[in-house]
Design a protein around this motif. Structure first.
Motif, PDB file in Angstrom:
ATOM      1  N   ILE A  14       3.234  -1.227   1.731  1.00 31.93           N
ATOM      2  CA  ILE A  14       2.912  -0.426   0.544  1.00 31.93           C
ATOM      3  C   ILE A  14       1.634  -0.959  -0.091  1.00 31.93           C
ATOM      4  CG2 ILE A  14       3.664   0.226  -1.797  1.00 31.93           C
ATOM      5  CD1 ILE A  14       5.494   1.493   0.177  1.00 31.93           C
ATOM      6  N   LYS A  15       0.727  -0.062  -0.456  1.00 32.21           N
ATOM      7  CA  LYS A  15      -0.475  -0.432  -1.204  1.00 32.21           C
ATOM      8  C   LYS A  15      -0.242  -0.101  -2.671  1.00 32.21           C
ATOM      9  CE  LYS A  15      -4.056   2.334  -1.239  1.00 32.21           C
ATOM     10  NZ  LYS A  15      -5.266   3.084  -0.858  1.00 32.21           N
ATOM     11  N   LEU A  16      -0.518  -1.058  -3.561  1.00 38.15           N
ATOM     12  CA  LEU A  16      -0.445  -0.833  -5.003  1.00 38.15           C
ATOM     13  C   LEU A  16      -1.863  -0.751  -5.539  1.00 38.15           C
ATOM     14  CD1 LEU A  16       2.315  -3.433  -5.949  1.00 38.15           C
ATOM     15  CD2 LEU A  16       2.592  -0.998  -5.448  1.00 38.15           C
ATOM     16  N   SER A  17      -2.149   0.280  -6.321  1.00 38.28           N
ATOM     17  CA  SER A  17      -3.503   0.463  -6.833  1.00 38.28           C
ATOM     18  C   SER A  17      -3.467   1.256  -8.134  1.00 38.28           C
ATOM     19  CB  SER A  17      -4.356   1.209  -5.805  1.00 38.28           C
ATOM     20  OG  SER A  17      -3.841   2.517  -5.602  1.00 38.28           O
ATOM     21  N   PHE A  18      -4.630   1.332  -8.775  1.00 35.47           N
ATOM     22  CA  PHE A  18      -4.799   2.243  -9.895  1.00 35.47           C
ATOM     23  C   PHE A  18      -6.220   2.765  -9.845  1.00 35.47           C
ATOM     24  CE2 PHE A  18      -6.295  -1.644 -11.838  1.00 35.47           C
ATOM     25  CZ  PHE A  18      -7.329  -1.244 -12.664  1.00 35.47           C
ATOM     26  N   VAL A  19      -6.457   3.851 -10.551  1.00 34.54           N
ATOM     27  CA  VAL A  19      -7.784   4.465 -10.606  1.00 34.54           C
ATOM     28  C   VAL A  19      -8.376   4.157 -11.971  1.00 34.54           C
ATOM     29  CG1 VAL A  19      -9.075   6.619 -10.460  1.00 34.54           C
ATOM     30  CG2 VAL A  19      -7.072   6.264  -8.995  1.00 34.54           C
ATOM     31  N   SER A  20      -9.578   3.587 -11.961  1.00 29.01           N
ATOM     32  CA  SER A  20     -10.249   3.233 -13.208  1.00 29.01           C
ATOM     33  C   SER A  20     -10.711   4.488 -13.934  1.00 29.01           C
ATOM     34  CB  SER A  20     -11.450   2.326 -12.925  1.00 29.01           C
ATOM     35  OG  SER A  20     -12.495   3.081 -12.328  1.00 29.01           O
ATOM     36  N   SER A  21     -11.129   4.310 -15.180  1.00 27.33           N
ATOM     37  CA  SER A  21     -11.625   5.456 -15.952  1.00 27.33           C
ATOM     38  C   SER A  21     -12.888   6.045 -15.324  1.00 27.33           C
ATOM     39  CB  SER A  21     -11.900   5.042 -17.403  1.00 27.33           C
ATOM     40  OG  SER A  21     -12.816   3.973 -17.437  1.00 27.33           O
ATOM     41  N   ALA A  22     -13.598   5.250 -14.511  1.00 29.28           N
ATOM     42  CA  ALA A  22     -14.787   5.738 -13.811  1.00 29.28           C
ATOM     43  C   ALA A  22     -14.425   6.435 -12.504  1.00 29.28           C
ATOM     44  CB  ALA A  22     -15.736   4.574 -13.544  1.00 29.28           C
ATOM     45  N   GLY A  23     -13.132   6.439 -12.166  1.00 30.18           N
ATOM     46  CA  GLY A  23     -12.683   7.126 -10.961  1.00 30.18           C
ATOM     47  C   GLY A  23     -12.616   6.254  -9.718  1.00 30.18           C
ATOM     48  N   ALA A  24     -12.881   4.951  -9.858  1.00 24.60           N
ATOM     49  CA  ALA A  24     -12.843   4.049  -8.705  1.00 24.60           C
ATOM     50  C   ALA A  24     -11.433   3.501  -8.507  1.00 24.60           C
ATOM     51  CB  ALA A  24     -13.826   2.899  -8.911  1.00 24.60           C
ATOM     52  N   GLU A  25     -11.014   3.422  -7.256  1.00 22.27           N
ATOM     53  CA  GLU A  25      -9.711   2.851  -6.951  1.00 22.27           C
ATOM     54  C   GLU A  25      -9.806   1.325  -6.956  1.00 22.27           C
ATOM     55  OE1 GLU A  25      -6.276   3.509  -3.667  1.00 22.27           O
ATOM     56  OE2 GLU A  25      -8.210   2.880  -2.862  1.00 22.27           O
ATOM     57  N   LYS A  26      -8.867   0.685  -7.606  1.00 21.43           N
ATOM     58  CA  LYS A  26      -8.759  -0.777  -7.621  1.00 21.43           C
ATOM     59  C   LYS A  26      -7.450  -1.123  -6.937  1.00 21.43           C
ATOM     60  CE  LYS A  26      -8.933  -5.125  -9.046  1.00 21.43           C
ATOM     61  NZ  LYS A  26      -9.533  -6.133  -8.272  1.00 21.43           N
ATOM     62  N   ILE A  27      -7.532  -1.823  -5.815  1.00 20.31           N
ATOM     63  CA  ILE A  27      -6.325  -2.224  -5.098  1.00 20.31           C
ATOM     64  C   ILE A  27      -5.772  -3.482  -5.750  1.00 20.31           C
ATOM     65  CG2 ILE A  27      -5.360  -2.990  -2.897  1.00 20.31           C
ATOM     66  CD1 ILE A  27      -7.480  -1.236  -1.525  1.00 20.31           C
ATOM     67  N   LEU A  28      -4.530  -3.397  -6.189  1.00 22.52           N
ATOM     68  CA  LEU A  28      -3.868  -4.516  -6.848  1.00 22.52           C
ATOM     69  C   LEU A  28      -3.175  -5.434  -5.855  1.00 22.52           C
ATOM     70  CD1 LEU A  28      -2.318  -2.553  -9.819  1.00 22.52           C
ATOM     71  CD2 LEU A  28      -4.373  -3.979  -9.841  1.00 22.52           C
ATOM     72  N   GLY A  29      -2.760  -4.880  -4.747  1.00 18.61           N
ATOM     73  CA  GLY A  29      -2.091  -5.705  -3.754  1.00 18.61           C
ATOM     74  C   GLY A  29      -1.460  -4.895  -2.651  1.00 18.61           C
ATOM     75  N   ILE A  30      -1.043  -5.612  -1.636  1.00 17.03           N
ATOM     76  CA  ILE A  30      -0.330  -5.035  -0.504  1.00 17.03           C
ATOM     77  C   ILE A  30       1.061  -5.653  -0.497  1.00 17.03           C
ATOM     78  CG2 ILE A  30      -0.251  -4.829   2.017  1.00 17.03           C
ATOM     79  CD1 ILE A  30      -2.564  -3.243   0.777  1.00 17.03           C
ATOM     80  N   VAL A  31       2.078  -4.825  -0.424  1.00 18.70           N
ATOM     81  CA  VAL A  31       3.471  -5.283  -0.420  1.00 18.70           C
ATOM     82  C   VAL A  31       3.980  -5.246   1.019  1.00 18.70           C
ATOM     83  CG1 VAL A  31       5.785  -4.885  -1.350  1.00 18.70           C
ATOM     84  CG2 VAL A  31       3.773  -4.294  -2.717  1.00 18.70           C
ATOM     85  N   LEU A  32       4.557  -6.368   1.428  1.00 17.02           N
ATOM     86  CA  LEU A  32       5.119  -6.505   2.772  1.00 17.02           C
ATOM     87  C   LEU A  32       6.634  -6.586   2.682  1.00 17.02           C
ATOM     88  CD1 LEU A  32       2.529  -9.118   4.097  1.00 17.02           C
ATOM     89  CD2 LEU A  32       2.542  -6.633   4.493  1.00 17.02           C
ATOM     90  N   PRO A  33       7.338  -6.432   3.814  1.00 15.25           N
ATOM     91  CA  PRO A  33       8.796  -6.474   3.785  1.00 15.25           C
ATOM     92  C   PRO A  33       9.343  -7.714   3.082  1.00 15.25           C
ATOM     93  CG  PRO A  33       8.066  -5.657   5.892  1.00 15.25           C
ATOM     94  CD  PRO A  33       6.822  -6.110   5.153  1.00 15.25           C
ATOM     95  N   VAL A  34      10.410  -7.507   2.356  1.00 16.91           N
ATOM     96  CA  VAL A  34      11.178  -8.429   1.516  1.00 16.91           C
ATOM     97  C   VAL A  34      10.447  -8.839   0.245  1.00 16.91           C
ATOM     98  CG1 VAL A  34      12.621  -9.267   3.418  1.00 16.91           C
ATOM     99  CG2 VAL A  34      10.686 -10.659   2.682  1.00 16.91           C
ATOM    100  N   GLN A  35       9.308  -8.210  -0.040  1.00 18.25           N
ATOM    101  CA  GLN A  35       8.637  -8.425  -1.318  1.00 18.25           C
ATOM    102  C   GLN A  35       9.047  -7.314  -2.275  1.00 18.25           C
ATOM    103  OE1 GLN A  35       4.476  -8.536  -0.108  1.00 18.25           O
ATOM    104  NE2 GLN A  35       4.505 -10.783  -0.222  1.00 18.25           N
ATOM    105  N   SER A  36       8.943  -7.621  -3.563  1.00 21.20           N
ATOM    106  CA  SER A  36       9.303  -6.631  -4.582  1.00 21.20           C
ATOM    107  C   SER A  36       8.060  -6.164  -5.323  1.00 21.20           C
ATOM    108  CB  SER A  36      10.298  -7.248  -5.574  1.00 21.20           C
ATOM    109  OG  SER A  36       9.713  -8.345  -6.235  1.00 21.20           O
ATOM    110  N   PHE A  37       8.204  -5.027  -5.986  1.00 21.82           N
ATOM    111  CA  PHE A  37       7.153  -4.545  -6.879  1.00 21.82           C
ATOM    112  C   PHE A  37       7.791  -3.686  -7.966  1.00 21.82           C
ATOM    113  CE2 PHE A  37       7.426  -1.341  -3.577  1.00 21.82           C
ATOM    114  CZ  PHE A  37       7.222  -0.131  -4.209  1.00 21.82           C
ATOM    115  N   GLY A  38       7.049  -3.530  -9.053  1.00 27.68           N
ATOM    116  CA  GLY A  38       7.544  -2.743 -10.177  1.00 27.68           C
ATOM    117  C   GLY A  38       8.201  -3.577 -11.262  1.00 27.68           C
ATOM    118  N   GLU A  39       8.139  -4.897 -11.133  1.00 28.34           N
ATOM    119  CA  GLU A  39       8.788  -5.754 -12.124  1.00 28.34           C
ATOM    120  C   GLU A  39       8.213  -5.552 -13.523  1.00 28.34           C
ATOM    121  OE1 GLU A  39       7.412  -6.831  -9.289  1.00 28.34           O
ATOM    122  OE2 GLU A  39       8.781  -8.197  -8.254  1.00 28.34           O
ATOM    123  N   GLU A  40       6.933  -5.225 -13.598  1.00 28.92           N
ATOM    124  CA  GLU A  40       6.298  -5.095 -14.914  1.00 28.92           C
ATOM    125  C   GLU A  40       6.951  -4.033 -15.780  1.00 28.92           C
ATOM    126  OE1 GLU A  40       4.225  -2.464 -12.023  1.00 28.92           O
ATOM    127  OE2 GLU A  40       4.721  -4.583 -11.978  1.00 28.92           O
TER     128      GLU A  40
END
Length: 94
Positions: A14-40
């Motif tokens: 899984i790729k985690l990212s967001f799009v900046s106000s300028a429209g550029a994608e910023k990759i926050l991280g890559i999630v691999l098996p047995v890792q979690s995401f969404g804790e925030e």
């Protein structure tokens, strides 16, 4: 606002990212098996703007917030471990 939950990746990538106000994608991280995401979302009342995209076919386990917080109340070790992992993820993004 109802609390959400977190996801544990069982299989895939899984790729985690967001799009900046300028429209550029910023990759926050890559999630691999047995890792979690969404804790925030467990600890924030502010909606998050993070996108998740499967780079390989993925199987996820969704864990609602209620059992997570119940486990926190029963295990200081689990709570401290989760906070430590969360802090490491934040430092990796900065």
């Amino acid at each position: 606002m109802k609390r959400q939950g977190l996801h544990i990746l069982l299989q895939g990538v899984i790729k985690l990212s967001f799009v900046s106000s300028a429209g550029a994608e910023k990759i926050l991280g890559i999630v691999l098996p047995v890792q979690s995401f969404g804790e925030e979302v467990l600890f924030s009342k502010v909606p998050q703007r993070v996108c998740s995209q499967a780079l390989k076919a993925a199987h996820l386990l969704y864990v609602p917030s209620e059992p997570v917080f119940e486990a926190f109340s029963q295990s200081r070790t689990l709570r401290n471990s989760m906070f430590s992992t969360f802090a490491q993820k934040i430092c990796g993004v900065l």
